[in-house]
Design a protein around this motif. Structure first.
Motif, PDB file in Angstrom:
ATOM      1  N   ASP A  56      11.600  24.162  54.737  1.00  0.00           N
ATOM      2  CA  ASP A  56      11.308  23.114  53.654  1.00  0.00           C
ATOM      3  C   ASP A  56      11.794  21.911  53.921  1.00  0.00           C
ATOM      4  N   GLU A  57      12.965  21.786  54.286  1.00  0.00           N
ATOM      5  CA  GLU A  57      13.685  20.464  54.502  1.00  0.00           C
ATOM      6  C   GLU A  57      13.001  19.596  55.556  1.00  0.00           C
ATOM      7  N   THR A  58      12.092  20.163  56.515  1.00  0.00           N
ATOM      8  CA  THR A  58      11.310  19.383  57.255  1.00  0.00           C
ATOM      9  C   THR A  58      10.384  18.723  56.641  1.00  0.00           C
ATOM     10  N   LEU A  59       9.684  19.783  55.605  1.00  0.00           N
ATOM     11  CA  LEU A  59       8.470  19.325  54.728  1.00  0.00           C
ATOM     12  C   LEU A  59       8.849  18.272  53.825  1.00  0.00           C
ATOM     13  N   PHE A  60       9.943  18.386  53.421  1.00  0.00           N
ATOM     14  CA  PHE A  60      10.443  17.321  52.113  1.00  0.00           C
ATOM     15  C   PHE A  60      10.872  15.939  52.833  1.00  0.00           C
ATOM     16  N   GLN A  61      11.403  15.942  54.049  1.00  0.00           N
ATOM     17  CA  GLN A  61      11.747  14.826  54.775  1.00  0.00           C
ATOM     18  C   GLN A  61      10.614  14.230  55.479  1.00  0.00           C
ATOM     19  N   THR A  62       9.596  15.134  55.769  1.00  0.00           N
ATOM     20  CA  THR A  62       8.253  14.171  56.344  1.00  0.00           C
ATOM     21  C   THR A  62       7.614  13.487  55.107  1.00  0.00           C
ATOM     22  N   LEU A  63       7.640  14.133  53.960  1.00  0.00           N
ATOM     23  CA  LEU A  63       7.101  13.450  52.666  1.00  0.00           C
ATOM     24  C   LEU A  63       7.858  12.292  52.390  1.00  0.00           C
ATOM     25  N   VAL A  64       9.003  12.371  52.430  1.00  0.00           N
ATOM     26  CA  VAL A  64       9.748  10.914  52.162  1.00  0.00           C
ATOM     27  C   VAL A  64       9.419   9.951  53.127  1.00  0.00           C
ATOM     28  N   ALA A  65       9.390  10.465  54.237  1.00  0.00           N
ATOM     29  CA  ALA A  65       9.004   9.447  55.213  1.00  0.00           C
ATOM     30  C   ALA A  65       7.627   8.809  55.425  1.00  0.00           C
ATOM     31  N   ARG A 112       4.838  25.082  45.976  1.00  0.00           N
ATOM     32  CA  ARG A 112       6.124  24.372  46.507  1.00  0.00           C
ATOM     33  C   ARG A 112       5.873  23.322  47.045  1.00  0.00           C
ATOM     34  N   ALA A 113       4.717  22.943  47.832  1.00  0.00           N
ATOM     35  CA  ALA A 113       4.426  21.752  48.519  1.00  0.00           C
ATOM     36  C   ALA A 113       4.192  20.542  47.341  1.00  0.00           C
ATOM     37  N   ALA A 114       3.386  21.069  46.473  1.00  0.00           N
ATOM     38  CA  ALA A 114       3.392  19.933  45.329  1.00  0.00           C
ATOM     39  C   ALA A 114       4.557  19.538  44.680  1.00  0.00           C
ATOM     40  N   VAL A 115       5.398  20.420  44.322  1.00  0.00           N
ATOM     41  CA  VAL A 115       6.519  20.031  43.717  1.00  0.00           C
ATOM     42  C   VAL A 115       7.317  19.011  44.737  1.00  0.00           C
ATOM     43  N   PHE A 116       7.507  19.541  45.949  1.00  0.00           N
ATOM     44  CA  PHE A 116       8.288  18.455  46.889  1.00  0.00           C
ATOM     45  C   PHE A 116       7.656  17.275  47.009  1.00  0.00           C
ATOM     46  N   THR A 117       6.212  17.152  46.942  1.00  0.00           N
ATOM     47  CA  THR A 117       5.553  15.999  46.799  1.00  0.00           C
ATOM     48  C   THR A 117       5.863  15.071  45.649  1.00  0.00           C
ATOM     49  N   GLY A 118       6.000  15.764  44.499  1.00  0.00           N
ATOM     50  CA  GLY A 118       6.376  14.895  43.265  1.00  0.00           C
ATOM     51  C   GLY A 118       7.662  14.427  43.139  1.00  0.00           C
TER      52      GLY A 118
END
Length: 471
Positions: free
Chosen positions: A163-172, A223-229
């Motif tokens: 999940d950390e990798t996904l979230f950091q990818t979204l931020v980048a 979960r992916a949608a929440v991280f995106t938001g």
């Protein structure tokens, strides 16, 4: 040579009208009534639709998986795509942890260069995020024109990112102007269920579906949608198969989250019972996420109709039944995941969607071409018929009938997932940048003529940097 396509009914995502098209230097130079020029080849297409070439945003050509490699490469795969009315594909570069991203990109250039017969681009898998990866991403976008990143939430210990990798990818991606693509399944739960099934002696192909229930696709999508938001970023959920995932995308969009959903034609016309076929035939239908119970099909069609899902990709990932799929004959978890879908995407969507009133003709063009071109930085060069656009054009007979079969398809794989299916509507001729690749259902293209596409950033026009348009 100049060409004039005369007397066809032009269909775009927005309009349907009868007109002629003048093609010069590979692009559409004029659209109008009764066009003529002394030195042009005239192609009379009376009684046919004229569509923009299909854009397939989801292919896996010459991809290693499960100890083998997909059967179709950039030559056979793009020839099959062209016969099916697709003139642009975007394939996935798979990366290895600890290695520079550039290495994966160079590998995929090596696979594709000199082979493709239509234009193509790349997505880039992100399996880890660290200082080296973050430092490399700007050059990936600026120099390679790769403006979409793929994160797997499934395939534990192989492709799955945490999940950390996904979230950091979204931020980048927010800062870089990239679109994050996600395979949304809970890989940890799947891993547990697979091990449990095998321990209990359940090895048949149907257990591929039973160990990947739709609830965990819905959970991962949410979960992916929440991280995106939280990241205030943008995300594209690939190969949506079920009500749970489609609903979570719709709910997230209602909250203002920048989320998009793709489904695939196989989930619209095939169902879970195919995995129950005897003599290991069910292995032909093993891919991930799996086929669902039939009632999910109506949900997906309605989501496309209502604009809750936005594109249809093929998820082309072909493995021979004999010699590849049978690697998992005594263990469903060892069956290579994927199916041969690239050639029949457009015909199936027209026949099952337009002809049966599930989507409109203009929605069909949007779903199979225009929307993907916009989302992945190719519009308006690709995905429409307009002055200045590439002359990627499909001449389509809406009344031609055929039976889909491995005996007549152009993929290298030894079976068809749609064997015996009758479809109405077929591409007759296909042009890429003004040159015929398929003419009167015969291949006339040139191996290696396809060009690599450096794509614009998310939300930007292909030809004018920083010029945005409405998605």
């Amino acid at each position: 040579m100049r060409k004039i396509i005369k007397n066809g009914t032009i269909v775009t995502a927005a309009d349907t009208f009868k007109a002629d098209i003048l093609i010069e230097n590979g692009v559409v130079s004029q659209i109008g009534k009764n066009l003529s020029t002394s030195d042009a080849e005239v192609i009379d297409v009376e009684g046919h639709y004229v569509f923009p070439g299909g854009v397939d945003p989801h292919t896996h050509l010459e991809m290693p998986f499960g100890g083998t490699v997909t059967k179709d490469d950039f030559e056979t795969g793009t020839i099959a795509a062209a016969f099916g009315g697709t003139t642009t594909v975007i394939d996935f570069c798979l990366t290895n942890k600890g290695e520079p991203l550039k290495d994966a990109i160079n590998t995929w250039h090596g696979k594709s260069n000199g082979k493709a017969v239509i234009d193509y681009g790349f997505h880039l898998m992100i399996g880890e995020v660290n200082d080296d990866v973050l430092a490399e991403l700007p050059s990936v976008i600026e120099n390679e024109g790769i403006t979409s990143f793929k994160v797997f939430m499934a395939y534990k210990n192989v492709l799955q990112a945490d999940d950390e990798t996904l979230f950091q990818t979204l931020v980048a991606a927010k800062d870089l102007g990239a679109l994050v693509m996600v395979h949304a399944e809970n890989g940890d739960v799947i891993d547990y269920l697979v091990k449990k099934a095998l321990k209990e002696g359940n090895t048949d192909p149907i257990y591929h579906a039973l160990t990947r229930p739709s609830e965990i696709e819905g959970e991962a999508t949410e979960r992916a949608a929440v991280f995106t938001g939280l990241a205030e970023s943008q995300i594209y959920i690939v190969h949506v198969t079920c009500e749970e995932a489609a609903r979570k995308i719709a709910e997230a969009r209602e909250k203002g989250i920048d989320i998009w959903g793709e489904t695939c034609q196989q989930y619209l016309v095939l169902d879970q019972t195919y995995l129950e076929r005897e003599n290991f035939e069910g292995a032909k239908y093993v891919w991930s996420p799996p086929l669902r119970e039939k009632w999910h099909q109506d949900v997906l069609w309605k989501a496309l109709k209502n604009g809750q899902l936005h594109t249809v990709g093929s998820d082309q990932c072909s493995f021979d039944f004999n010699g590849q799929k049978d690697l998992g004959r005594n263990d469903f978890s060892k069956i290579p995941n994927g199916g041969p879908n690239i050639e029949d995407r457009i015909s199936i969507m027209f026949s099952e969607g337009v002809k049966k009133g599930k989507i409109t003709l203009n929605q069909f063009v949007d779903i199979t071409s225009t929307r993907a071109a916009k989302l992945f930085g190719l519009y308006p060069k690709k995905g429409t018929i307009a002055v200045g656009a590439d002359a990627d054009i499909v001449i389509f007979d809406p009344n031609m009938e055929r039976i889909i079969s491995a005996e007549t398809h152009h993929m290298a794989v030894d079976y068809s997932a749609y064997e015996g299916m009758k479809v109405t509507g077929e591409p007759v001729s296909v042009l890429s940048r003004g040159e015929f690749v398929v003419r009167d259902k015969k291949f006339v293209g040139k191996i290696g003529s396809g060009q690599y596409l450096k794509r614009a950033k998310y939300g930007e026009n292909y030809e004018a940097e920083n010029k945005t348009y409405t998605m």
